[in-house]
Design a protein around this motif. Structure first.
Motif, short mmCIF file in Angstrom:
data_model
loop_
_atom_site.label_atom_id
_atom_site.label_comp_id
_atom_site.label_asym_id
_atom_site.label_seq_id
_atom_site.Cartn_x
_atom_site.Cartn_y
_atom_site.Cartn_z
N GLY A 19 77.29 25.92 118.46
CA GLY A 19 76.50 24.72 118.33
C GLY A 19 77.24 23.45 118.74
O GLY A 19 78.26 23.05 118.03
N PHE A 44 75.92 17.14 116.68
CA PHE A 44 76.92 16.13 116.18
C PHE A 44 77.97 16.83 115.51
O PHE A 44 79.37 16.12 115.65
CB PHE A 44 76.31 15.45 115.25
CG PHE A 44 75.24 14.53 115.67
CD1 PHE A 44 75.48 13.52 116.60
CD2 PHE A 44 73.68 14.56 115.61
CE1 PHE A 44 74.54 12.47 116.86
CE2 PHE A 44 72.82 13.70 115.96
CZ PHE A 44 73.26 12.57 116.73
N PRO A 66 67.87 11.76 116.81
CA PRO A 66 67.13 10.38 116.31
C PRO A 66 66.21 9.68 117.13
O PRO A 66 65.16 9.01 116.76
CB PRO A 66 68.42 9.53 115.78
CG PRO A 66 69.65 10.65 115.50
CD PRO A 66 69.31 11.62 116.63
C1 LIG Z 1 63.69 14.49 115.14
C2 LIG Z 1 64.79 14.24 114.43
C3 LIG Z 1 65.31 12.79 114.03
C4 LIG Z 1 66.66 12.71 113.14
N1 LIG Z 1 66.98 11.33 112.91
C5 LIG Z 1 68.03 11.11 112.34
C6 LIG Z 1 68.50 9.92 112.01
O1 LIG Z 1 68.08 8.92 112.41
N2 LIG Z 1 69.80 9.82 111.36
C7 LIG Z 1 70.40 10.77 110.83
O2 LIG Z 1 71.48 10.75 110.41
N3 LIG Z 1 70.05 12.11 111.34
C8 LIG Z 1 68.86 12.38 111.89
N4 LIG Z 1 68.27 13.55 112.01
C9 LIG Z 1 69.00 14.50 111.56
C10 LIG Z 1 70.31 14.98 112.54
O3 LIG Z 1 69.79 15.10 113.58
C11 LIG Z 1 71.12 16.05 111.74
O4 LIG Z 1 71.59 16.03 110.73
C12 LIG Z 1 72.31 16.43 112.86
O5 LIG Z 1 71.71 16.66 114.16
C13 LIG Z 1 72.98 17.65 112.47
O6 LIG Z 1 73.99 18.16 113.43
P1 LIG Z 1 74.51 19.49 113.52
O7 LIG Z 1 75.68 19.34 114.46
O8 LIG Z 1 74.76 20.15 112.36
O9 LIG Z 1 73.16 20.27 114.16
P2 LIG Z 1 72.46 20.00 115.48
O10 LIG Z 1 72.83 18.45 115.99
O11 LIG Z 1 71.00 19.92 115.22
O12 LIG Z 1 73.00 20.76 116.51
C14 LIG Z 1 72.99 22.15 116.45
C15 LIG Z 1 73.18 22.63 117.91
O13 LIG Z 1 73.38 24.06 117.83
C16 LIG Z 1 72.62 24.82 118.93
N5 LIG Z 1 72.27 26.21 118.36
C17 LIG Z 1 71.13 26.23 117.24
N6 LIG Z 1 70.95 27.63 117.15
C18 LIG Z 1 71.71 28.20 117.84
C19 LIG Z 1 72.02 29.55 118.33
N7 LIG Z 1 71.58 30.61 117.49
N8 LIG Z 1 72.78 29.92 119.36
C20 LIG Z 1 73.56 28.95 119.95
N9 LIG Z 1 73.51 27.65 119.85
C21 LIG Z 1 72.40 27.19 118.88
C22 LIG Z 1 71.74 23.62 119.06
O14 LIG Z 1 71.21 24.07 120.60
C23 LIG Z 1 72.07 22.45 119.07
O15 LIG Z 1 73.02 22.01 120.31
C24 LIG Z 1 67.17 13.79 112.85
C25 LIG Z 1 66.95 15.02 113.02
C26 LIG Z 1 65.68 15.16 113.85
C27 LIG Z 1 65.11 16.73 114.33
#
Ligand SMILES: Cc1cc2nc3c(=O)[nH]c(=O)nc-3n(C[C@H](O)[C@H](O)[C@H](O)COP(=O)(O)OP(=O)(O)OC[C@H]3O[C@@H](n4cnc5c(N)ncnc54)[C@H](O)[C@@H]3O)c2cc1C
Length: 454
Positions: free
Chosen positions: A17, A20, A49
């Protein structure tokens, strides 16, 4: 298929993944002694976001997406592989993906979340989620198609179904999309469709709890409620959606709302790794980690960001952290430091979340923001929202395009990207995806159909 990674003496960190958390970790391992392999189902990083602005035709998908290969150009010992991850075999240190197996020394699960329909299959089938760029484009197409059909449909009933929009979920995403669609109704519809009264478009925002933005203070919730009501959004609180049938959203109290644009932003569940279950999972199917983001029961498997939960360890967040970008970013940063420390036999640092605040916007000049004890609402909160989000987008080109679109939309009172575009996949891609989907690559390490790494 195979990963085809070069042999090396370096230890291999596989990151699942590039959101962020995963991206921050991969960046911080730059110049480390690890071979870093990033696996993501997409070939780009996205900025959730602002996804709602794609849905409301305000910005292009490409301006909040950034290709991994560009981010990691000219970097030794870094490899990106586009693949879907499903299972992990900790005894053998092997990860199973749609393109084959890959061996790891350290595995970091940072796959985020997926939309949670709470087991309601009917809702899942009919509702439009808005969790990523492609779903937001799906919503934009559906909205614009429904406007076009509303002009030409045969009956008044159908026209009303096409023009009513129901958004389920009163968190930040629901509030922001409701605000953006209300601006579309007030400023775009009257100009684009002069032969259709824009008053026919009704926007409903439904929340099961007692207030909007439950993660923020009551005062802030009230501000947002007032803003949305002033903008003509029908906000329904304490209302639970139970089903969808014949273009009707059905509520627990028996009432129904006709719509063909049924948007579901009501909750998320962690992405599933098929053979991590039971004792490894906490609330929202999140993977349980300790204060170093290490998955319970394993030495060399870690999880960061939305996909994990740290129920103990951070005294300020008993029960776990909120699923926010800053949590993922800070965990990715610390984990890079801890992985390097592990290699040197040094002690690890525990994670403590530094809360940088929360904000949401409902449209031009209207936003809310909270930073520790300070609360803001209105124009200055909106300016701050613009600056914070613009700063966080990757790449100067993307920042410039988003800024240009915002300025343009501000003065023209119109989201200008109102295209209905469906991607057509090349036959070669369709055939390959069908082949991969038909292969069995589940819980069985010896499953046929996927090649081993070497
Ligand atoms: C519409 C929306 C608005 C948001 N607005 C805000 C905001 O204003 N402020 C804030 O702080 N947070 C916000 N968030 C929450 C924030 O986006 C998440 O907390 C943050 O993205 C989490 O980061 P992460 O790295 O854990 O996962 P993510 O950023 O979700 O990244 C996960 C990655 O894993 C990949 N992936 C998933 N499953 C698989 C798989 N099985 N195999 C291979 N790759 C995979 C995806 O393609 C993605 O690139 C928002 C979320 C959404 C959906």
């Amino acid at each position: 298929m195979a990963f085809n990674l070069p042999k090396t003496d370096k230890k291999r960190v596989v990151i699942v993944g590039g959101g962020f958390g995963g991206l921050k970790l991969a960046n911080k391992l730059r110049n480390s002694d690890f071979q870093v392999v990033l696996v993501d189902r997409n070939n780009y990083h996205q900025f959730p976001p602002l996804i709602y602005q794609i849905a409301s035709a305000g910005i292009e998908p490409s301006s909040i997406s950034f290709p991994f290969r560009k981010i990691f150009q000219k970097r030794d010992n870094f490899f990106f592989r586009m693949a879907e991850v499903r299972s992990v075999f900790p005894e053998q240190n092997i990860l199973q993906t749609s393109i084959g197996k890959v061996r790891y020394d350290y595995l970091v699960l940072a796959a985020g979340t997926t939309t949670n329909f709470f087991g309601n299959k009917n809702v899942e089938e009919h509702a439009i989620p808005m969790k990523n760029v492609s779903e937001a484009m799906g919503l934009r197409n559906a909205l614009l198609e429904n406007f076009e059909r509303a002009l030409t449909c045969a009956s008044e009933t159908e026209r009303q179904e096409l023009l009513n929009v129901v958004i389920v979920g009163g968190g930040a995403t629901g509030v922001e999309v409701a605000g953006a669609l209300s601006e579309m109704k007030n400023h775009v519809l009257p100009k684009d469709y002069p032969d259709m009264p824009s008053s026919l478009m009704n926007i409903y925002l439904i929340e099961a709890g007692t207030r909007l933005l439950p993660a923020m203070s009551e005062q802030t919730s009230q501000h947002v409620l007032n803003y949305l009501r002033k903008m003509g959004v029908n906000v329904l609180l304490n209302k639970m959606v139970t089903d969808y049938d014949h273009h009707r959203v059905i509520l627990k109290d028996g009432s129904q709302i006709a719509t063909r644009t049924f948007i579901w932003v009501s909750g998320v569940a962690a992405e599933k790794i098929t053979n991590l279950d039971g004792e490894h999972l906490g609330r929202g199917a999140r993977i349980i980690v300790d204060e170093h983001n290490r998955v319970k029961g394993f030495d060399n498997i870690f999880s960061i960001g939305d996909q994990c939960i740290m129920p103990e360890g951070d005294p300020n967040y008993p029960g776990g952290h909120p699923q926010l970008a800053q949590v993922a970013i800070q965990q990715g940063k610390l984990l890079a430091r801890n992985l390097k420390a592990l290699e040197k036999g040094k002690s690890l640092k525990s994670f403590r979340y530094r809360n940088l605040g929360a904000m949401a916007t409902v449209g031009r000049n209207r936003a809310v923001a909270e930073f520790s004890t300070m609360k803001m609402a209105g124009f200055w909160a909106w300016i701050m929202w613009l600056v914070v989000h613009l700063r966080s987008i990757l790449g100067i080109r993307n920042k410039s395009i988003v800024l240009f679109n915002w300025v343009w939309n501000y003065f023209s009172y119109a989201q200008s990207l109102r295209f209905i575009v469906y991607a057509r996949k090349a036959k070669e891609v369709v055939d390959r995806q069908a082949r991969l989907a038909s292969q069995h690559w589940g819980n069985d390490l010896n499953s046929k159909g996927v090649d081993a790494e070497e």
